[in-house]
Structures are given as structure tokens and as C-alpha cells.
Write an enzyme that holds these catalytic residues in place. Structure first.
Site, mmCIF file in Angstrom:
data_model
loop_
_atom_site.group_PDB
_atom_site.id
_atom_site.type_symbol
_atom_site.label_atom_id
_atom_site.label_comp_id
_atom_site.label_asym_id
_atom_site.label_seq_id
_atom_site.Cartn_x
_atom_site.Cartn_y
_atom_site.Cartn_z
ATOM 1 N N ASP A 76 0.842 -1.202 0.000
ATOM 2 C CA ASP A 76 0.000 0.000 0.000
ATOM 3 C C ASP A 76 0.871 1.244 0.000
ATOM 4 O OD1 ASP A 76 -2.378 -1.434 -0.113
ATOM 5 O OD2 ASP A 76 -2.491 -1.643 2.063
ATOM 6 N N LYS A 126 0.523 -7.956 -2.460
ATOM 7 C CA LYS A 126 -0.829 -7.532 -2.861
ATOM 8 C C LYS A 126 -0.739 -6.136 -3.476
ATOM 9 C CE LYS A 126 -4.186 -5.925 0.102
ATOM 10 N NZ LYS A 126 -4.990 -4.871 -0.517
ATOM 11 N N ASP A 137 -5.427 -7.005 -6.188
ATOM 12 C CA ASP A 137 -6.605 -6.758 -5.325
ATOM 13 C C ASP A 137 -7.369 -5.540 -5.844
ATOM 14 O OD1 ASP A 137 -8.395 -6.668 -3.184
ATOM 15 O OD2 ASP A 137 -6.981 -5.583 -1.897
ATOM 16 N N LEU A 138 -8.016 -5.727 -6.998
ATOM 17 C CA LEU A 138 -8.733 -4.597 -7.597
ATOM 18 C C LEU A 138 -10.233 -4.668 -7.350
ATOM 19 C CD1 LEU A 138 -6.660 -4.112 -10.850
ATOM 20 C CD2 LEU A 138 -6.401 -3.062 -8.611
ATOM 21 N N LYS A 139 -10.663 -5.687 -6.625
ATOM 22 C CA LYS A 139 -12.054 -5.776 -6.165
ATOM 23 C C LYS A 139 -13.039 -5.454 -7.295
ATOM 24 C CE LYS A 139 -11.112 -4.729 -1.278
ATOM 25 N NZ LYS A 139 -9.647 -4.640 -1.196
ATOM 26 N N ASP A 151 -18.666 -4.931 -11.525
ATOM 27 C CA ASP A 151 -19.269 -4.265 -12.684
ATOM 28 C C ASP A 151 -20.124 -5.301 -13.407
ATOM 29 O OD1 ASP A 151 -19.715 -2.490 -14.920
ATOM 30 O OD2 ASP A 151 -17.870 -1.452 -14.383
ATOM 31 N N ILE A 152 -20.549 -4.998 -14.629
ATOM 32 C CA ILE A 152 -21.348 -5.974 -15.375
ATOM 33 C C ILE A 152 -20.459 -7.158 -15.791
ATOM 34 C CG2 ILE A 152 -23.019 -4.265 -16.179
ATOM 35 C CD1 ILE A 152 -21.569 -4.333 -18.907
ATOM 36 N N PRO A 153 -21.071 -8.329 -16.048
ATOM 37 C CA PRO A 153 -20.273 -9.537 -16.326
ATOM 38 C C PRO A 153 -19.228 -9.356 -17.426
ATOM 39 C CG PRO A 153 -22.561 -10.140 -15.935
ATOM 40 C CD PRO A 153 -22.526 -8.629 -15.946
ATOM 41 N N THR A 201 -15.605 -5.173 5.597
ATOM 42 C CA THR A 201 -15.865 -5.012 7.036
ATOM 43 C C THR A 201 -16.001 -3.538 7.414
ATOM 44 O OG1 THR A 201 -13.493 -5.146 7.420
ATOM 45 C CG2 THR A 201 -14.773 -7.160 7.733
HETATM 46 O O1 C5P Z 1 -2.531 -4.667 7.563
HETATM 47 P P1 C5P Z 1 -3.309 -3.457 7.079
HETATM 48 O O2 C5P Z 1 -4.467 -3.105 7.951
HETATM 49 O O3 C5P Z 1 -2.465 -2.278 6.724
HETATM 50 O O4 C5P Z 1 -3.887 -4.029 5.703
HETATM 51 C C1 C5P Z 1 -4.752 -3.353 5.004
HETATM 52 C C2 C5P Z 1 -4.912 -4.050 3.669
HETATM 53 O O5 C5P Z 1 -5.825 -5.147 3.748
HETATM 54 C C3 C5P Z 1 -5.456 -3.053 2.704
HETATM 55 O O6 C5P Z 1 -4.744 -3.198 1.490
HETATM 56 C C4 C5P Z 1 -6.911 -3.411 2.560
HETATM 57 O O7 C5P Z 1 -7.362 -3.226 1.243
HETATM 58 C C5 C5P Z 1 -6.954 -4.893 2.940
HETATM 59 N N1 C5P Z 1 -8.182 -5.275 3.619
HETATM 60 C C6 C5P Z 1 -8.480 -4.911 4.919
HETATM 61 N N2 C5P Z 1 -9.600 -5.344 5.566
HETATM 62 C C7 C5P Z 1 -10.459 -6.102 4.944
HETATM 63 C C8 C5P Z 1 -10.194 -6.483 3.626
HETATM 64 C C9 C5P Z 1 -9.045 -6.049 2.993
HETATM 65 O O8 C5P Z 1 -7.734 -4.172 5.538
HETATM 66 N N3 C5P Z 1 -11.534 -6.540 5.588
#
Ligand code: C5P
Length: 242
Positions: free
Chosen positions: A14, A36, A63-65, A68-70, A125
């Protein structure tokens, strides 16, 4: 059976550009195999970030989540697969058709050996409160929804899901041992929780059934990122897992 901890730890890169990413990867060295690449880094560094990591022999979770449409989701996933991503994720809420179309396109277009794992986001979350007057979801309510969506994703052909820590055991029970769980919100013993709502230690996540754990700030904001990564690998060494 215990696994090689290097196959389990995924470091969240990140940071805000390819130079910062390369610098962090150099500093971590052999202590991490998996990285990631999330929205921030992909938006600033683009596909070159994935190429840079693959050139260094690393494995990449893109991790681009996707949501969108199929047609759009499946074609974006194929682009990421062709770049060399080893794991790709999409939102299970994108729906049955988006998931099955993406599974089918990857099956058709990728060699079996290089086909990435396609995994689903169950619940964000951080988004458990959608309205100003909402009460935030409890861990139990969130886990029930995460298990339901994970099972839908499994039936639609996903190889696994991103599992919030309170839902790991329930997803394992519902979806079986071959379904791959990637678990973020991991904090090594003694480190700050930060803004994560629900956390687990590396060893407890692995023991509960995580296939991969994602660790971000405890490593990427450390003075000695390689040292923290090494400590996390040690914490997972010898832990019995699935
Ligand atoms: O360990 P840290 O909290 O810094 O990690 C954050 C990473 O985990 C971010 O890249 C975030 O997108 C991902 N993430 C998260 N909680 C989630 C799902 C993914 O923090 N429930």
C-alpha cells in the site's frame, strides 16, 4: 500439516507509486514471496507494477475488487491474468452471472498451470454501516452474511474468498477444506491494531484455516520491514494448517 510460511504471507504494497513499491520490495528481500497490489498502487503505477514484481520472481495478488457488469468484470480479470497476476478478486455482490462468466473466460483462455485463483470479496468489514442511523453490524451478523456469500461464490466456481477474521471458521465449515481463504486484518503479536475492526494473529489465522494472510501497515510502515516480515514467518512456522 505445516506449510512453508513464505507461501502464506502476502504483503500489502500500500504505497503510492512504482518507485516506492520497488524500494519496499528491495528492503523486504527474501522475507516475502507474495505481494498484494491494491487500488492505490495500481491507480498510480498501473500494469508496470505487476510486471516489475513478476520480473523479480514474486507472486502477485491483484486486489482490484472488480465490481461491474459480467462482460466488463470478466475481461478485466483476463487482462490481469495475462499480466501474470496469481490471484484476482471480484465482489461476490457483482452477482452469479459476473462470477460464472469470469470463471469460464479464465478457464478457456489460461493454461491450467498459469490460471490465477479467482477469489471473491464477501463483505467489506468497513462498510457495515450503510446509513447514518444504522447500527454497525455485529461480528456475528457480519459472519453469517460472509458465510452465505462465500457459499454462493463457491457454487459459482470461485476458488476461494477474502474472509474477515470472524467468518473464517464458519466459511471453512460451510465450504470445505479445498476452498481457499485469504484473510486480512492480521496483526503480529504486540503490534498496533490501527483502524482494523476485527483482527487475528498470523498463527491463529493459519490454525483457523487461512490459506493466505494479508499484512500491510505492520510491515510497510516499519523501520525494519524485513525484520517484521521475518518475525511473522517465525510466528507461523510449524503451525498446523489445512
Ligand atoms: O494490515 P493493514 O491493515 O495495513 O492491511 C490493510 C490491507 O488489507 C489493505 O490493502 C486493505 O485493502 C486490505 N483489507 C483490509 N480489511 C479487509 C479487507 C481487505 O484491511 N476486511
Amino acid at each position: 500439516m505445516a506449510r512453508d510460511p513464505r507461501d502464506i504471507l502476502v504483503v500489502a504494497l500500500d504505497v503510492d507509486g512504482i518507485d516506492a513499491a520497488r524500494d519496499l520490495v528491495d528492503r523486504i528481500g527474501d522475507q516475502a514471496l507474495w505481494y498484494k497490489v491494491g487500488l492505490e498502487l495500481y491507480s498510480s503505477g498501473g500494469p508496470d507494477v505487476v510486471r516489475m514484481l513478476k520480473d523479480q520472481g514474486k507472486r502477485v495478488f491483484a486486489d482490484l475488487k472488480l465490481y461491474d457488469i459480467p462482460n466488463t468484470v470478466s475481461r478485466a480479470a483476463l487482462c490481469l491474468a495475462n499480466l501474470g497476476a496469481d490471484i484476482i478478486d471480484l465482489h461476490i455482490q457483482a452477482g452469479w452471472d459476473a462470477i460464472t462468466k469470469t470463471v469460464t473466460l479464465l478457464d478457456e483462455e489460461c493454461d491450467a498451470a498459469s490460471r490465477p485463483d479467482l477469489i471473491g470479496i464477501t463483505v467489506l468489514t468497513s462498510a457495515t454501516k450503510l446509513d447514518e442511523d444504522d447500527q454497525p453490524l455485529t461480528a456475528e451478523a457480519m459472519a453469517i452474511e460472509a458465510v452465505r456469500r462465500a457459499d454462493l461464490g463457491r457454487r459459482a466456481g470461485l476458488s476461494g474468498v477474502v474472509a474477515p477474521t470472524p467468518a473464517v471458521a464458519g466459511i471453512r465449515e460451510k465450504c470445505g477444506n479445498d476452498f481457499k481463504l485469504l484473510v486480512p486484518g492480521i496483526r503480529p503479536q504486540g503490534s498496533a491494531i490501527g483502524d482494523q475492526k476485527w483482527v487475528a494473529t498470523p498463527a491463529s489465522a493459519v490454525a483457523a484455516g487461512a490459506c493466505w494472510i494479508v499484512v500491510g501497515r505492520p510491515i510497510n510502515q516499519a523501520d525494519d520491514p524485513a525484520g517484521v516480515a521475518e518475525k511473522i514467518l517465525e510466528e507461523m512456522t510449524g503451525v498446523e494448517c489445512l
